[in-house]
Scaffold this active site. Structure first.
Site, PDB file in Angstrom:
ATOM      1  CG  ASP A   1      -2.027  -1.382   1.455  1.00 34.02           C
ATOM      2  OD1 ASP A   1      -2.194  -2.192   0.321  1.00 34.02           O
ATOM      3  OD2 ASP A   1      -1.760  -1.220   2.504  1.00 34.02           O
TER       4      ASP A   1
ATOM      5  CD  GLU B   1      -8.510  -2.662  -1.321  1.00 30.65           C
ATOM      6  OE1 GLU B   1      -9.079  -3.003  -0.095  1.00 30.65           O
ATOM      7  OE2 GLU B   1      -7.791  -3.376  -2.107  1.00 30.65           O
TER       8      GLU B   1
ATOM      9  CG  ASN C   1      -4.621  -5.533  -1.543  1.00 23.44           C
ATOM     10  OD1 ASN C   1      -3.542  -5.801  -2.465  1.00 23.44           O
ATOM     11  ND2 ASN C   1      -4.789  -5.890  -0.566  1.00 23.44           N
TER      12      ASN C   1
END
Length: 473
Positions: A22, A212, A279
């Site tokens: 991230d 997201e 993700n």
């Protein structure tokens, strides 16, 4: 020599001594600082590595670079849990960072998700910490107006735009029927202090197939909101929509809080490039008048033979066309070209590296040990360990000596090579430390004057010693 987890010459992943997911980039004083979720192995009762469920993450990893290929390790901010700055929180996911002058002094801010239920903020006088919690509670929680029903109250992004600043967050799909327009993205104006909200958060409308991963940038006068699409995008609609499942998608507006107009996909799921997906999380940043994309992939764990969902950060180049649109970005293991060169005559922290094998880094100094981030040293050295640095410019006069700051209780050797970590070493240094506690300087003459630009490799023999820094003279 021990085997590296990335090929010599490649820039991705940017860090291999531990994971970092991230990613979020902040540019300050001609350096790029990357803040990353501190993925860490989870083990079952038999010692086997379990699938990453993100439950044990309470740190934020910090590295920085002036050239995008040699990265200095600044450690791991203890962000949440009993040991962390936000001791009220349980997790620290998906950080975002910003800096701003407040009352005549530059301050640095880290925003992160406490799991899926709120946003925390930490502050510091330095981009590497120590970070502390100035409000001792969530900045955004389910009690914040308009946020109680947000499925995933997480994944912050922050934009400082002149005198104003804005926080973007949220995500998740409330029900399968709402997959096409979940309605869970939010934007809020930040107070001048950067640790409060100036008004109620607003819904970012019509974020198509939101999953997201908030992103925000101001490019050519337009506000570009970006996000990861969910995994319910109909295959037959991908051409119409301009994106597919798990892809980074953009929206554009004339004002920072919208309304935003739907754009196209710009970065496919990492599976499209590396054969393993999951993700997709990103940020875009500008450095030396060029735009870049930082994103995570699973190529580090792939090389480790794990494949349990542990992520590491890559950077690749962003191309913006004449009409201002972002062309599709290609994920690569080669990574980006070096920006400029590294100065070997300046003292470099030993935790600065482009590629390595068989070493670890550890906090050094009272503040770093207490707060997790700051100065780091190289440890865990054993025979066959090594570090590589890309693109050091020795100039025309050249270097004749190398110095290391070393401590330890045993002896070994450091072999110094140029361009490739084998053949004839330009120097061989006895790693004989005088103290286990204090670092001392050892030096050696080079076999020949080194001029021009070279990659540098330090290959270690022996164990029981640690490195703080090095420089050529």
């Amino acid at each position: 020599m021990k085997k590296s987890l990335k090929k010599i010459g490649n820039a991705n992943p940017v860090m291999t001594q531990r994971f970092g997911a991230d990613p979020y980039a902040m540019v300050y004083e001609d350096r790029v600082y990357l803040y990353m979720t501190g993925d860490d192995f989870i083990y079952d009762e038999t010692g086997e590595i379990k699938e990453n469920n993100y439950s044990n993450i309470y740190t934020i990893n910090v590295i920085s670079s002036s050239d995008l290929v040699n990265w200095t390790d600044h450690g791991s901010v203890y962000a949440a849990s009993e040991k962390g700055a936000a001791s009220w929180g349980t997790n620290s996911w998906a950080p975002a960072a910003a800096c701003r002058e407040i009352d005549g002094k530059m301050k640095f801010f880290l925003y992160f998700a406490n799991g899926g239920n709120g946003i925390a903020v930490l502050s510091s006088d330095s981009p590497t910490g120590p970070f502390t919690d100035p409000i001792q509670k969530p900045l955004v929680s389910r009690e914040t107006p308009g946020c109680a029903s947000v499925t995933w109250l997480f994944d912050p992004a922050v934009l400082v735009d002149g005198e104003e600043a804005y926080l973007y967050f949220g995500g998740g799909v409330p029900s399968p029927e709402q997959a096409a327009n979940p309605g869970t993205a939010r934007v809020a104006k930040l107070g001048k202090d950067m640790i409060s909200l100036d008004g109620e958060p607003k819904t970012i409308e019509n974020v198509s197939y939101l999953f997201e991963d908030s992103g925000i940038n101001k490019i050519n006068g337009k506000y570009i909101y970006s996000y990861c699409s969910n995994f319910s995008v109909p295959w037959e609609k991908k051409e119409e929509l301009g994106f597919e499942c798990g892809e980074i998608v953009t929206m554009e507006a004339d004002e920072p809080m919208g309304p935003f107009k739907q754009g196209k996909g710009i970065l496919k799921n990492p599976e499209a490039f590396f054969g393993v997906g999951g993700n997709n999380h990103h940020c875009m940043f500008e450095f030396h008048k060029q735009w870049y994309m930082a994103y995570h992939s699973r190529i580090l764990e792939r090389e480790m033979g794990v494949l349990k969902g542990y992520r590491s950060t890559n950077i690749d180049r962003v191309t913006i066309s004449e009409d201002g649109t972002i062309t599709p970005i290609q994920g690569t293991e080669k990574g980006v070209a070096q920006v400029g060169t590294l100065n070997p005559y300046e003292r470099q922290m030993a935790s600065t590296m482009a590629v390595m094998a068989g070493i670890r880094t550890a906090p050094y100094g009272e503040n770093s040990v207490r707060y997790g981030s700051g100065d780091m040293i190289v440890t865990g050295i054993s025979t066959g360990s090594w570090i590589g640095i890309y693109g050091a410019s020795f100039g025309s006069e050249g270097a004749q000596e190398i110095q290391f700051e070393i401590r330890g209780k045993q002896q070994g050797k450091i072999l110094v090579y140029m361009d490739i970590p084998e053949g004839k070493a330009v120097a061989e240094i006895e790693a004989a430390a005088d103290s286990e506690e204090e670092f001392g300087t050892v030096a050696a003459r080079l076999a020949a004057t080194v001029t021009g630009t070279h990659d540098i490799f330090f290959v270690f023999e022996g164990e029981g010693y640690e490195l703080k820094s090095w420089k050529f003279c």
